[in-house]
Write an enzyme that holds these catalytic residues in place. Structure first.
Site, PDB file in Angstrom:
ATOM      1  N   HIS A 114     -10.787  -0.111 -30.483  1.00 16.66           N
ATOM      2  CA  HIS A 114      -9.770   0.457 -28.874  1.00 16.66           C
ATOM      3  C   HIS A 114      -9.619   1.748 -29.741  1.00 16.66           C
ATOM      4  O   HIS A 114      -9.318   2.444 -28.691  1.00 16.66           O
ATOM      5  CB  HIS A 114      -8.619  -0.990 -29.503  1.00 16.66           C
ATOM      6  CG  HIS A 114      -8.054  -0.229 -28.015  1.00 16.66           C
ATOM      7  ND1 HIS A 114      -7.751  -1.319 -26.887  1.00 16.66           N
ATOM      8  CD2 HIS A 114      -6.674   0.555 -28.222  1.00 16.66           C
ATOM      9  CE1 HIS A 114      -6.610  -0.447 -26.261  1.00 16.66           C
ATOM     10  NE2 HIS A 114      -5.926   0.668 -26.731  1.00 16.66           N
ATOM     11  N   GLU A 115      -8.889   2.077 -30.708  1.00 13.16           N
ATOM     12  CA  GLU A 115      -8.124   2.814 -31.094  1.00 13.16           C
ATOM     13  C   GLU A 115      -9.518   4.275 -31.404  1.00 13.16           C
ATOM     14  O   GLU A 115      -8.428   5.529 -30.651  1.00 13.16           O
ATOM     15  CB  GLU A 115      -7.452   3.210 -32.191  1.00 13.16           C
ATOM     16  CG  GLU A 115      -5.708   2.588 -31.984  1.00 13.16           C
ATOM     17  CD  GLU A 115      -5.040   2.705 -30.740  1.00 13.16           C
ATOM     18  OE1 GLU A 115      -4.766   3.504 -30.654  1.00 13.16           O
ATOM     19  OE2 GLU A 115      -4.592   1.548 -30.586  1.00 13.16           O
ATOM     20  N   HIS A 121      -9.129   5.502 -28.043  1.00 14.28           N
ATOM     21  CA  HIS A 121      -8.259   6.654 -27.339  1.00 14.28           C
ATOM     22  C   HIS A 121      -8.956   8.319 -27.971  1.00 14.28           C
ATOM     23  O   HIS A 121      -9.321   8.627 -27.590  1.00 14.28           O
ATOM     24  CB  HIS A 121      -7.599   5.878 -28.114  1.00 14.28           C
ATOM     25  CG  HIS A 121      -6.910   5.099 -27.177  1.00 14.28           C
ATOM     26  ND1 HIS A 121      -5.797   5.374 -25.359  1.00 14.28           N
ATOM     27  CD2 HIS A 121      -5.948   3.908 -27.600  1.00 14.28           C
ATOM     28  CE1 HIS A 121      -6.090   4.199 -25.165  1.00 14.28           C
ATOM     29  NE2 HIS A 121      -5.412   3.604 -26.131  1.00 14.28           N
ATOM     30  N   GLU A 172      -6.063   4.338 -21.529  1.00 13.09           N
ATOM     31  CA  GLU A 172      -6.456   3.050 -21.920  1.00 13.09           C
ATOM     32  C   GLU A 172      -7.727   2.464 -21.534  1.00 13.09           C
ATOM     33  O   GLU A 172      -8.512   1.743 -21.746  1.00 13.09           O
ATOM     34  CB  GLU A 172      -5.276   2.133 -21.378  1.00 13.09           C
ATOM     35  CG  GLU A 172      -5.478   0.527 -21.677  1.00 13.09           C
ATOM     36  CD  GLU A 172      -5.075   0.652 -23.267  1.00 13.09           C
ATOM     37  OE1 GLU A 172      -4.608   1.664 -23.617  1.00 13.09           O
ATOM     38  OE2 GLU A 172      -5.119  -0.187 -23.561  1.00 13.09           O
TER      39      GLU A 172
HETATM   40 MG    MG Z   1      -4.529   1.931 -26.129  1.00 10.48          MG
END
Ligand code: MG
Length: 502
Positions: free
Chosen positions: A266-267, A270, A296
């Protein structure tokens, strides 16, 4: 060359100082949330507060504003130059409309509220937190009045996180997705393959091995360790310190390795957004992901659409078995289900791709009612519990797994939650375009250079622009239509009809 106009060049030259201070603040914040000695937190808070005042002063400098207003009247500005004016005018508006006294009070209350929230959550005591929540709701209502809005005070707050989006936009969005999500959820629940608990959730893992595994996964994702790094934090996050220094964090627990794995991916999503911004936008107001929702959409794209994809899981399966030897007891299919389990969950951050959005809709409804004065603070826990039951059939047994679970309200972040769902559904649009332009994602993932192909598409169409286009403009530019939840539903249906045989 993207910036040719003389006035714009002058603005950007001045902005470099502002940008540098902001980036140093980002480094200080990263340090605060990772390795800083615990007792230094208060000092760091003061230092960051002073820096914030200085940034405000520099942005609201009369000559600087004059320059921006003058540039706005220039003819023939290109998209990048126009965006510099747009982004800065937005900042000026937000900073100039909020009185210093209000900002001080807001910071003071939210600093205290975070400490109280943490304690109240530990003690499972809503009454301890409720006076602070009351103050925060009142303050955000004031904040909305200062900032101004056309229809709903919530509009002013939502716009802080998602430029150009309104309460109405989100109402329409949530209205469109509720029934469809419920239908998919019911079908999965009625499927023969439905399970509520997975044995892998109880498997303890070795943290050092898990760390090595995370690095191996990142390697597959072309993680650039000359421009980025992975660290540990109590709550995973990504921080962009400069164009060549974008850091991510993850977490480790005793068991349930999925949490560490998915947080890392997830990170990473980003960080990819920030790392791929066009170098020409460096030190400008455009060197930043455009909104919380679009950001997101990147993290969720990598976490869910790639990270939980069967072809991708097949690729990482041997490495996972190498570092997590208990996996040898399981079949590949168990691993797939473990990463794609759908079931009602009390905790938002532990929720799956289908039920997650009910957690967001619930928070959206509560925030809206708070601002309208239609829901009293003391009635909120009951409203929470009753509505979660309505959506997911489960009722929290305590405040910890109910209304006290998230940090956001204690930080004064009202209007933030809806962007999580928006981002998730946006990732479906990106997927549809990738399928269309470079081929079926599962097939691409099977290719050696598949991940590069996907990353190039995201870079070319989204990342490189930074904040050049507003979220709505960016969606239109790529999708040639306005935002629509259909592509994400197509993705969910295709995926879960296979996994759960529905
Ligand atoms: Mg996030």
């Amino acid at each position: 060359m993207k910036f040719r106009n003389k006035l714009i060049k002058e603005i950007l030259e001045r902005y470099k100082t502002i940008d540098s201070i902001q980036r140093l603040c980002a480094l200080a914040a990263w340090d605060l949330n990772t390795y800083m000695p615990q007792k230094a937190a208060e000092d760091r808070g003061l230092i960051l507060g002073k820096a914030e005042v200085l940034i405000k002063k520099l942005i609201l400098d009369k000559d600087f504003i004059k320059l921006i207003n003058k540039a706005e009247k220039e003819k023939n500005l290109n998209d990048y130059e126009k965006a510099v004016v747009r982004v800065l005018k937005r900042r000026i508006k937000i900073l100039s409309k909020l009185p210093d006294k209000f900002i001080e009070e807001f910071n003071d209350i939210t600093n205290k509220a975070q400490i109280v929230w943490k304690r109240a959550k530990e003690n499972n005591n809503f009454k301890e937190f409720s006076p602070y929540l009351e103050k925060i709701v009142n303050l955000t209502r004031k904040q909305a009045d200062y900032l101004g809005y056309k229809e709903h005070p919530y509009d002013a707050l939502i716009d802080l996180y998602e430029e150009g989006w309104t309460t109405k936009d989100f109402e329409n969005f949530f209205e469109k997705i509720k029934d469809n999500l419920k239908k998919i959820f019911e079908d999965i629940k009625n499927s023969k393959n439905y399970i509520e608990k997975h044995p892998l959730e109880n498997e303890k893992y070795d943290k050092e091995n898990m760390e090595k595994l995370n690095y191996e996964i990142l390697k597959i994702l072309n993680f650039d360790n000359t421009r980025s790094r992975l660290d540990i934090a109590p709550h995973p996050f990504e921080e962009s310190i400069s164009l060549n220094d974008v850091r991510i964090t993850t977490w480790y627990h005793e068991k349930d390795f999925r949490r560490s794995l998915t947080a890392t991916i997830h990170e990473f999503g980003h960080s990819l957004y920030e790392l791929n911004i066009d170098p020409e936008l460096r030190f400008t107001p455009l060197q930043r992901g455009v909104s919380y929702g679009v950001h997101e959409s990147q993290s969720r794209f990598w976490e869910n659409i790639i990270g939980r994809n069967v072809v991708f899981l097949n690729r990482i399966w041997p490495i996972c078995k190498k570092y997590l030897p208990f996996l040898k007891k399981y079949k590949f299919y168990d691993f797939v289900i473990y990463l794609n389990i759908v079931r009602p969950e009390y905790i938002r951050v532990e929720s799956d791709e289908v039920t997650y959005h009910f957690h967001i809709i619930l928070r959206f409804e509560i925030e809206k009612m708070f601002l309208e004065g239609r829901l009293k603070i003391k009635e909120a826990p009951e409203f929470w519990n009753e509505n979660l039951k309505l959506y997911l059939g489960i009722k929290p047994k305590n405040y910890k797994e109910g209304i006290l679970q998230d940090i956001h309200w204690s930080m004064g972040a009202i209007g933030y939650f809806p962007t999580y769902s928006l981002g998730t559904f946006l990732s479906g649009i990106w997927l549809e375009k990738i399928n269309e332009k470079i081929g079926d994602i599962s097939k691409i993932l099977g290719k050696k250079d598949g991940i590069i192909l996907i990353q190039n598409w995201l870079k070319e169409n989204i990342h490189r622009y930074g904040s050049t286009y507003t979220p709505k403009e960016l969606i239109y530019k790529i999708y040639k239509k306005e935002f629509d939840p259909t592509p994400y539903f197509n993705y969910l249906k295709a995926k879960y009809s296979k996994i759960y045989k529905i």
